[in-house]
Design a protein around this motif. Sequence first.
Motif, PDB file in Angstrom:
ATOM      1  N   ALA A   1     -13.465  82.342  33.670  1.00  0.00           N
ATOM      2  CA  ALA A   1     -13.639  83.098  32.430  1.00  0.00           C
ATOM      3  C   ALA A   1     -14.192  82.207  31.319  1.00  0.00           C
ATOM      4  O   ALA A   1     -15.092  82.593  30.569  1.00  0.00           O
ATOM      5  CB  ALA A   1     -12.314  83.726  31.999  1.00  0.00           C
ATOM      6  N   TRP A   2     -13.646  81.000  31.184  1.00  0.00           N
ATOM      7  CA  TRP A   2     -14.143  80.065  30.177  1.00  0.00           C
ATOM      8  C   TRP A   2     -15.575  79.640  30.484  1.00  0.00           C
ATOM      9  O   TRP A   2     -16.430  79.576  29.588  1.00  0.00           O
ATOM     10  CB  TRP A   2     -13.223  78.856  30.100  1.00  0.00           C
ATOM     11  N   LEU A   3     -15.867  79.387  31.768  1.00  0.00           N
ATOM     12  CA  LEU A   3     -17.215  78.968  32.148  1.00  0.00           C
ATOM     13  C   LEU A   3     -18.240  80.081  31.958  1.00  0.00           C
ATOM     14  O   LEU A   3     -19.431  79.810  31.814  1.00  0.00           O
ATOM     15  CB  LEU A   3     -17.224  78.490  33.604  1.00  0.00           C
ATOM     16  N   ALA A   4     -17.780  81.329  31.960  1.00  0.00           N
ATOM     17  CA  ALA A   4     -18.702  82.439  31.698  1.00  0.00           C
ATOM     18  C   ALA A   4     -19.077  82.537  30.230  1.00  0.00           C
ATOM     19  O   ALA A   4     -20.104  83.119  29.883  1.00  0.00           O
ATOM     20  CB  ALA A   4     -18.077  83.760  32.159  1.00  0.00           C
TER      21      ALA A   4
ATOM     22  N   GLU B   1     -10.919  89.313  35.391  1.00  0.00           N
ATOM     23  CA  GLU B   1      -9.830  90.051  34.733  1.00  0.00           C
ATOM     24  C   GLU B   1      -9.072  90.989  35.662  1.00  0.00           C
ATOM     25  O   GLU B   1      -7.911  91.283  35.400  1.00  0.00           O
ATOM     26  CB  GLU B   1     -10.391  90.868  33.554  1.00  0.00           C
ATOM     27  N   ARG B   2      -9.701  91.463  36.727  1.00  0.00           N
ATOM     28  CA  ARG B   2      -9.059  92.486  37.551  1.00  0.00           C
ATOM     29  C   ARG B   2      -8.873  92.090  39.007  1.00  0.00           C
ATOM     30  O   ARG B   2      -8.362  92.899  39.779  1.00  0.00           O
ATOM     31  CB  ARG B   2      -9.877  93.784  37.476  1.00  0.00           C
ATOM     32  N   SER B   3      -9.303  90.901  39.400  1.00  0.00           N
ATOM     33  CA  SER B   3      -9.147  90.502  40.799  1.00  0.00           C
ATOM     34  C   SER B   3      -8.289  89.246  40.889  1.00  0.00           C
ATOM     35  O   SER B   3      -7.996  88.604  39.877  1.00  0.00           O
ATOM     36  CB  SER B   3     -10.521  90.242  41.442  1.00  0.00           C
ATOM     37  N   ASP B   4      -7.909  88.911  42.126  1.00  0.00           N
ATOM     38  CA  ASP B   4      -7.089  87.711  42.336  1.00  0.00           C
ATOM     39  C   ASP B   4      -7.954  86.510  42.704  1.00  0.00           C
ATOM     40  O   ASP B   4      -7.520  85.629  43.452  1.00  0.00           O
ATOM     41  CB  ASP B   4      -6.042  87.966  43.417  1.00  0.00           C
ATOM     42  N   ILE B   5      -9.170  86.461  42.193  1.00  0.00           N
ATOM     43  CA  ILE B   5     -10.074  85.351  42.488  1.00  0.00           C
ATOM     44  C   ILE B   5      -9.423  84.037  42.051  1.00  0.00           C
ATOM     45  O   ILE B   5      -8.838  83.939  40.969  1.00  0.00           O
ATOM     46  CB  ILE B   5     -11.432  85.552  41.771  1.00  0.00           C
ATOM     47  N   PRO B   6      -9.458  82.996  42.879  1.00  0.00           N
ATOM     48  CA  PRO B   6      -8.841  81.717  42.498  1.00  0.00           C
ATOM     49  C   PRO B   6      -9.507  81.112  41.258  1.00  0.00           C
ATOM     50  O   PRO B   6     -10.722  81.152  41.104  1.00  0.00           O
ATOM     51  CB  PRO B   6      -9.096  80.837  43.733  1.00  0.00           C
TER      52      PRO B   6
END
Length: 499
Positions: A81-84, A70-75
Motif C-alpha cells: 500500500a505504501w509502495l503504491a 485492502e480486501r485480500s490476504d496478500i502478504p
Amino acid sequence: MGALAGLVSLLALLPLGFVAWATLQTGWDTAYALIVRPRVGQLLINTALLMFITVPLCAVLSLALAWLTERSDIPGARTWAWLAVAPLAVPAFVHSYAWITVAPGIHGLFAGVLISVIAYFPFVYLPLAASLRRLDPGMEDSAASLGLGPWAVFFRVVVPQLRLALCGGSLLVGLHLLAEYGLYVMIRFDTFTTAIVDQFQSSYNGPAANMLSGVLVICCFALLAVESRARGNARYARIGTGAPRTATKRRLGRWTLPCILLPVLTTVLALGVPMVTLTRWLIAGGVDVWLVGEIGPAIFQTLALAGMGALITTLAAIPMAWLAIRAPSRFQRVLEACNYLVGSLPGVVVALALVTITVRVAMPIYQTAVTVLLAYLLMFLPRALISLRAGIAQAPVELEYAARSLGRTPAQALWSVTMRLAAPSAAAGAALVALGITNELTATLLLAPNGTRTLATAFWAYSSEIDYAAAAPYALIMVLLSLPMTWLLYTQSKRTSGR
C-alpha cells in the motif's frame, strides 16, 4: 472577509480573462486560421489518444491494487500500500529521465502512456483505497446471501460505491496529462503544453501560443464536464452507521503468487527504474557531479520559493475557507468555484497570462519573484483552500462567539481561536502547496527572473544538454524532499478512513 475573498477570486480569473482577451485581440479571422490547421488537429489527436488510453489504465491498475491491499490476504499488504503511493515522490519528468536512460529509443504515444500510468496512477489509488476501507461490508454480505457470486458482488455492489473516488482520481490524472510538459518533451511526444512552450520560447509567437492556450482551456472544461457527468447525482451515504467492522479479507489461495506479481511489477517500473537510474548516474558521475556551489543555491532558492509561496497561498485561502463554512451562500459558492477553476488550468496558461499582463500593465514586476509567487498562488490555491476548509469546519463557531463576547474583535477571534484549532489542517495545506512548488517546472521556466535556479530548472537545464550525470543529484534531492509529504498523504488517508 467577503471583500478579501472576492479580490482573491478576481485574481484567480486572470488566466481565463487573458485567454478571452487574447482571442478578441487576435481577431476572429486570425484566430480561426491559427486554430483550424493540421498542427492543432495532430495535437488534438495526440491528446485524445493519451487521455483515452492512460486514464482507463490508471483506473484499472489502481482498482486492482486497492482491492489487493485492502480486501485480500496478500502478504505484506501494508508495504505494498505504501509502495503504491510512493511514486508521487518522483516528479513526472524524472520518470521520463529514468526511462530514456534505460531505453534511449523509447518515444511517442507508447512511451507517453507507459510513463504517465506509472507516474500518475497513485492519484486514483489513494481515493480508491480510502473508499474501500470505509465501505460497509454488510451490503456485500447481503448481496452474497441473495445468490450473487464474488465477481457479481464486486462489480454490482462494490464498484458502484467507488464511482466518486474513481471519477475524482481520474479527473486528477486527466488534468495532469493536459498540464504536463517535461515528461512529454523528453520522450518527443507533442501535446498542447509542449507546443505552447515551444512557440513561446523559440519564436515568442504570442498569437499562436495564445490560441493553443485557448484550445487547451476548452479541453480542461470538457474534461471537467465529462467527470461531472460520470459522477452523476447518486446518493452514496447511509442514514445509519453501517456495520462497525472491517470487511473480511478474501483468501487468494493458489492465486497468491500471480496476484503478488502485480504490485511487484508496478513497484519495479514506478520506483525501481528511477532509483536504479539515479544510482547509476550518481556512480558514473562520482563526486564531481556534486557541485556544492550550484546545488546549495538551488536548494536554497527552491525552499525559499516553496516557503514563501506556501505562506502566501495559505493566507490568501483563509477568507474564502472561512466564508465557505461560516457564511455559505450562492454568491460564496460562485466565488469558491473561481478558485477551483484556475487550479484545473495548466501552468503554461497561467504563466502566459502573467507574462502578457505584466509586460503590458505591470512592467516593474515582469520576471521578478513577485510574478513567480503570484503564479504559484493561482496554481496551488485549491490545495490550501480544501485543507483549510476542512480545518475550519472542525472548529466550533461558538468559540468565536465566546471570544468576541469577551472583547475580542472578529479578526482577533478568528486568528486566536479558529485558526489555532485549524492550524494542523492549515499546515497540511501549506505542505501540499510547498510540494507542488518544489516540483513545478513549466511556470518557473517561463517566469523566473534571470539567475533563478531551482532544483527543477537546474535538473531540466542539465538533462536538456544530455548531461544526465550532472542532473542526477538534483533529481535525487527532489525525491528526498518529496518523500515526507508522500508519507503524510498515505498516513492521512489511513486516518480519515478510520484505520
